[in-house]
Design an enzyme around this catalytic site. Structure first.
Site: not given
Ligand SMILES: *Cc1c(COP(=O)(O)O)cnc(C)c1O
Length: 329
Positions: A75-77
């Site tokens: 879920q890396s921005n």
């Protein structure tokens, strides 16, 4: 500092707003609180990575890259925004994500796919193994005649951190225009790149401002060491020799909870409070925990009543959609 000479691509919608949170300060019976809205940088829902990517993409394009490779959590921005930035300049993005491919794609991961990036899942906790995979893929691309550019996880490199040195010049201008004085700047610290750029900005601009980092994953010692090193390397990249001492860097690691990206009750309560007093959305991985830190530090009387705290909203809001059951109440 000679920013003008560095290759830069205009990616973020700047300046981002800086405004007061009167209702929140009243609710907390605390100091004056202002917010810097780096959740509104634009670029596929915005966040702090847009400022880092201005310089990273500038560097990549100057070096003639046609493909960017990077890594991060599922879920890396950073990964989501790298995919968007690469697309904007006609580059291909290859993303190496830590973990198993989930059955349903949600939130940031869904956006990575929507943005057309190539996604590779690496089912390991060993960051070194992932770095190796990226290096191997980059080698392979070179042999096929492409020109790959590897972006370190989180964009926390001296090139990327420059974006937050620039952000501090922006804050200084806004604060002067508004005729206000800021005593403390509080932010979520992950890989420490944003924090390092901010600390460098404060020092280089002679900004009388105390910086408070709220760690969202690592121990205080680890973050402090990284912030010092990255701030020194970023200064060096800009042609300045500066020294940063661990004793001058303030980091609190007691708001992490069970671990990175695992929501805490205090973080979720902080998200609800800010949503319901100010109509502003924080996120469960970074800014919610940072706000929980601010709320607790206010309760502990870390700040005087007549002081002013600036909360840096670093974005991350797509993570609100990773687990909708968090919001069942
Ligand atoms: C990446 C990120 C951070 C942390 O930035 P670092 O430079 O890695 O410390 C904070 N908030 C959000 C929303 C992020 O995506």
């Amino acid at each position: 500092m000679q920013i003008g000479k560095l290759p830069r691509k205009r990616i973020a919608a700047l300046p981002t707003p800086l405004h007061e949170l009167k209702r929140l300060s009243k609710e907390l019976d605390g100091p004056r609180i202002f917010i810097k809205r780096d959740d509104l940088t634009g670029l596929a829902f915005g966040g702090n990575k847009a400022r880092k990517l201005e310089f990273i993409l500038g560097d990549a394009i100057e070096k003639g890259a046609d493909t960017v490779l990077t890594t991060g959590a599922l879920q890396s921005n950073h990964v989501r925004m790298t995919a968007a930035a690469a697309t904007q300049f006609g580059l291909r993005a290859v993303l190496f994500l830590r973990g198993k491919e989930p059955v349903t794609y949600k939130a940031n991961l869904l956006l990575d796919r929507l943005l057309g990036a190539q996604i590779e899942f690496v089912d390991t906790d060993d960051r070194e193994e992932i770095v190796q995979r990226v290096e191997t893929a980059a080698e392979q691309l070179k042999q096929e005649g492409s020109n790959p550019y590897v972006i370190a996880g989180g964009g926390s490199t001296p090139v990327g951190c420059t974006g937050y040195y620039v952000a501090l010049t922006e804050v200084l201008t806004q604060v002067n225009e508004m005729g206000i004085h800021i005593d403390h700047l509080l932010l979520a610290s992950g890989g420490g790149g944003t924090h390092a750029g901010v600390v460098l900005g404060v020092t280089a601009l002679n900004f009388a401002l105390n910086v408070i980092g709220i760690s969202v994953s690592q121990s205080t010692d680890y973050v402090v060491e990284r912030v010092c090193r990255l701030a020194e390397e970023t200064a060096c990249n800009l042609g300045h020799r500066l020294k940063f001492l661990p004793a001058d860097i303030e980091v609190h690691d007691q708001y992490v909870g069970p671990g990175y990206a695992i929501p805490t009750p205090e973080g979720l309560a902080a998200i609800r409070l800010v949503a319901q007093t100010e109509g502003i959305l924080l996120d469960p991985v970074y800014t919610g925990k940072a706000m929980a830190g601010l709320i607790d530090l206010i309760a502990q009387q870390r700040f005087q009543r007549d002081e002013t705290v600036l909360f840096l909203h670093t974005g991350g809001t797509p993570a609100l959609f990773t687990d909708e059951t968090l919001w069942n109440r």
